[in-house]
Design an enzyme around this catalytic site. Structure first.
Site, PDB file in Angstrom:
ATOM      1  N   GLU A  42       0.841  -1.215   0.000  1.00 36.78           N
ATOM      2  CA  GLU A  42       0.000   0.000   0.000  1.00 36.78           C
ATOM      3  C   GLU A  42       0.868   1.254   0.000  1.00 36.78           C
ATOM      4  O   GLU A  42       0.575   2.243  -0.675  1.00 36.78           O
ATOM      5  CB  GLU A  42      -0.945  -0.017   1.203  1.00 36.78           C
ATOM      6  CG  GLU A  42      -2.014  -1.102   1.074  1.00 36.78           C
ATOM      7  CD  GLU A  42      -2.926  -1.184   2.288  1.00 36.78           C
ATOM      8  OE1 GLU A  42      -2.406  -1.357   3.411  1.00 36.78           O
ATOM      9  OE2 GLU A  42      -4.146  -1.075   2.129  1.00 36.78           O
ATOM     10  N   GLU A  47      -4.117  -9.418   4.025  1.00 32.87           N
ATOM     11  CA  GLU A  47      -4.973  -9.091   5.181  1.00 32.87           C
ATOM     12  C   GLU A  47      -6.124 -10.064   5.363  1.00 32.87           C
ATOM     13  O   GLU A  47      -6.562 -10.332   6.485  1.00 32.87           O
ATOM     14  CB  GLU A  47      -5.519  -7.659   5.039  1.00 32.87           C
ATOM     15  CG  GLU A  47      -4.493  -6.563   5.267  1.00 32.87           C
ATOM     16  CD  GLU A  47      -3.574  -6.301   4.091  1.00 32.87           C
ATOM     17  OE1 GLU A  47      -3.683  -7.012   3.070  1.00 32.87           O
ATOM     18  OE2 GLU A  47      -2.739  -5.388   4.181  1.00 32.87           O
TER      19      GLU A  47
END
Ligand code: NAI
Length: 699
Positions: free
Chosen positions: A105, A125
């Site tokens: 990210e 995640e």
């Protein structure tokens, strides 16, 4: 600060340096924003490179900050990414080895990305029951395309950088470096080449569309339904990526945020995060510091080439460690080697193993009939018959021939490791290594620490376990160690439920609905009902006060030992594992009820689950109190990796914590009132009672 700032001519380089994986903890985040500010203030700097020191670009969130307020303290990751995107000078992410979760990210917040081949790229995640929470679901589809991005987000699996670079139209990587070694130089050159390009590309401003949006997302939802049975996160990944295609960037981010926060609060995500941390914690032993010296294990001997010996051998062969197997007779050795070959050949047929790897592994295996051939080996694991007399003979021989400092391990599942150690003149070198069947498949390893086992032996076997890809948990010496001692209580409750009115299929179905890989009766059929029978026969004389249902004995008297005899609690068709309910077994149970004067009652699934799971919990509380297990989370790991306990429940102790220990004890008190159950067993263990009184939890 755990990020360094250096200027190379007209390019500033910010190097994340927070070992082992450059986790994005607060001090690393501060290092990044500081670096960007410095570079922007320095007129001599025209571009910025962000990269990672050591063995990663960045592995994402810093697990040391898990669940602490520091993780959210500003600048949080979303703010850091905002700083990158708003930099007046272009920022190039130089990616190598690992860019996962928040690490990826972060890179997506940079204007450009250059990657070395071989880097593992992932948004994992979902494996913690979450979705990416710092824009991953909004930015990745913009650079990679909606479908490949959603596949990565839903699976959480890493993909190699060079594979992603080949996707048509991808904008994830602006350039591939020739190698990890040349990445730093190439990144500097690339940064210079784009230093004056304006406007700078910003991922958030890129379009995000799917030509057949509605149909595609409908299809994607159907696909994830199967895999997300017990987990809400995969379906939410679809929602978040769909939001990226239907909204302006900031509105999409708001959707991602809301989903992320809601998932954080789900018991499923809490359980998965608990397991993630517990697995790492399991390798730590309170009084054995991580810098304890280790013995060198370059070769292994295995005594007994039966079911367990062969499976154990495969673990070491797979890890490239030479194995010498010893038996009493050549035929037994031949049989053992043939089974190992057969297992490997099945893997080759299924294309899970390459032919040359198979041959390489087999070349590491040698056999012998003589103990004198074992003198050179660094460690020996005994897996002979489960009889103390046989163990005595073997360990006396091992004591005679093994070199000083060699580790002598036993795979015993029920015998006293201290007693086995006492057969040698070196009890400090003796340890239990309790593998689970099939030993080449099951991840769990109970490391049984004897009274005299040396600390460096413990440190060494924990490291060896890691090398052979096992999840090791330390257990003290007691009958059954952690896992089997608890399962005995669980099995006893299963028996009472039959007496009181259940069928085996009803109990199994309730437990499987709860999430167990297998209910207790199917599990008995798989393991062999004769094993439990032998243990009960011992108990009848050792502990005559212990109550058992007679049904399992009646079953064994019929020779119904389980899958291996084609008949147990269920019937089995050769070559298949389907459990087919058997009317005779049900009639046998009914006749037994009648004989002991029980009128059957209807028992709810809830009662079945509670009695079975809380029986594990109460026994576990005794185990903790006696110091047999070091911590509650170790027990959760044993049950998840060794007994098919559902991951979304986080193990029996975590489950009890989630239900609330007060409620657990209330239920136990109710069960104790049941005249057909074992009131004495349901006395809450003192530790459990204490935790309830203090309002505390196990974990
Ligand atoms: P097994 O009967 O399949 O194999 C035992 C092997 O040891 C046989 O091949 C036998 O020829 C050999 N053997 C016996 N005495 C010997 C001696 N004096 N010297 C050399 N070899 C000898 O038994 P299995 O199931 O492999 O069990 C072995 C050990 O592993 C036992 O201690 C058992 O309790 C333990 N264990 C078994 C598990 C299982 O699910 N089968 C699970 C975990 C532990």
């Amino acid at each position: 600060m755990t990020a360094q700032y250096q200027v190379h001519g007209d390019v500033a380089v910010i190097t994340l340096n927070n070992p082992p994986v450059n986790g994005l903890g607060l001090s690393t985040r501060l290092g990044i924003t500081d670096g960007v500010a410095k570079a922007n203030a320095d007129a001599a700097v025209k571009a910025i490179v962000v990269t990672g020191a050591g063995g990663a670009f960045s592995g994402g969130a810093d697990i040391k900050e898990f669940g602490s307020p520091k993780a959210l303290q500003e600048p949080n990751l979303i703010s850091v990414i905002g700083v990158l995107e708003n930099s007046a000078k272009p920022i190039v992410a130089a990616i190598h080895t690992v860019a996962m979760g928040g690490g990826l990210e972060l890179a997506l917040g940079c204007h450009y990305r250059i990657a070395a081949p071989g880097a593992s790229i992932a948004l994992p995640e979902v494996k913690l029951g979450l979705i990416p929470g710092a824009g991953g679901t909004q930015r990745l589809p913009r650079v990679l395309g909606v479908e490949p991005a959603l596949n990565m987000i839903v699976s959480g699996e890493p993909i190699k950088s060079e594979m992603l670079a080949m996707l048509p139209g991808q904008k994830l990587f602006d350039k591939m470096a020739a190698s990890t070694a040349s990445l730093a130089e190439e990144a500097l050159a690339f940064a210079r080449s784009v230093a004056d390009v304006r406007p700078m590309p910003v991922v958030r401003n890129m379009p995000c569309k799917h030509p057949q949006g509605d149909a595609y997302f409908q299809f994607a939802r159907n696909m994830v339904k199967g895999m997300s049975k017990n987990f809400p996160a995969p379906a939410k990944c679809v929602d978040a990526v769909e939001a990226a295609t239907k909204n302006k960037f900031d509105a999409g981010m708001a959707v991602e945020r809301e989903i992320f926060i809601n998932l954080m609060l789900t018991p499923e995500s809490k359980s998965l995060r608990h397991l993630f941390l517990s697995e790492r914690a399991a390798s730590k032993i309170p009084d054995v510091p991580s810098d304890t010296p280790q013995r060198d294990i370059k070769s292994v001997a295995i005594i007994g080439a039966g079911t367990m010996g062969g499976g154990i051998a495969m673990n070491f062969l797979n890890a490239g460690i030479p194995v010498k197997m010893l038996e009493m007779k050549q035929e037994a050795l031949d049989r053992g080697v043939a089974t190992i070959r057969k297992n490997y050949e099945a893997q080759v047929t299924k294309k899970k193993l390459k032919q040359d790897k198979y041959e390489q592994r087999m070349s590491l295996l040698t056999t012998t009939l003589s103990y004198d051939d074992l003198t050179g080996t660094d460690m020996v694991i005994e897996a002979v018959f489960e009889e103390i007399g046989v163990k005595e003979t073997v360990f006396k021989e091992l004591d005679r021939v093994m070199k000083p400092g060699a580790i002598l391990a036993s795979n015993t599942s029920t015998l006293d490791v201290n007693k086995i150690a006492s057969f040698t003149n070196r009890p400090q070198d003796v340890v239990g290594l309790h593998f689970f069947s099939p030993a080449n498949v099951m991840k769990l390893l109970e490391v049984v620490r004897g009274e005299k086992t040396a600390k460096d032996v413990m440190a060494t076997v924990m490291a060896v376990a890691k090398k052979i890809k096992k999840t090791a948990v330390v257990s003290g010496v007691c009958d059954g160690f952690i896992g089997n001692r608890m399962i005995e209580q669980y099995g006893r409750q299963g028996g009472f439920l039959l007496d009181e009115g259940c069928t085996p299929a009803q109990v199994d179905k309730a437990m499987e609905k709860f999430g167990m890989a297998m209910g207790p009766f199917r599990m008995g059929d798989l393991a062999g009902n004769d094993i439990g029978w032998a243990i009960r026969k011992r108990r009848y004389s050792e502990k005559p006060h212990m109550k058992y249902s007679k049904t399992a004995d009646l079953l064994c008297e019929k020779g119904r030992f389980g899958q291996k005899t084609g008949a147990g609690w269920y019937d089995y068709v050769p070559g298949k594992r389907d459990a087919i309910p058997n009317a005779e077994v049900v009639a046998m149970i009914e006749a037994h009820r009648k004989a002991i004067g029980i009128t059957p009652r209807k028992i709810s699934d809830e009662e079945i689950v509670q009695r079975l799971v809380f029986s594990l919990v109460n026994e576990a509380a005794h185990i903790l109190e006696e110091g047999i297990a070091n911590k509650a989370s170790d027990i959760d790991i044993v049950y998840i990796f060794g007994y098919g306990f559902p991951a979304h429940r986080g193990g029996p102790m975590n489950y009890a914590d989630q239900v609330g220990l007060f409620n657990v004890v209330q239920a136990m008190n109710r069960f104790a009132q049941n005249p057909l159950d074992d009131a004495k067993f349901w006395q809450p263990a003192p530790l459990l009672a204490k935790l309830v009184a203090e309002g505390k939890t196990f974990n």
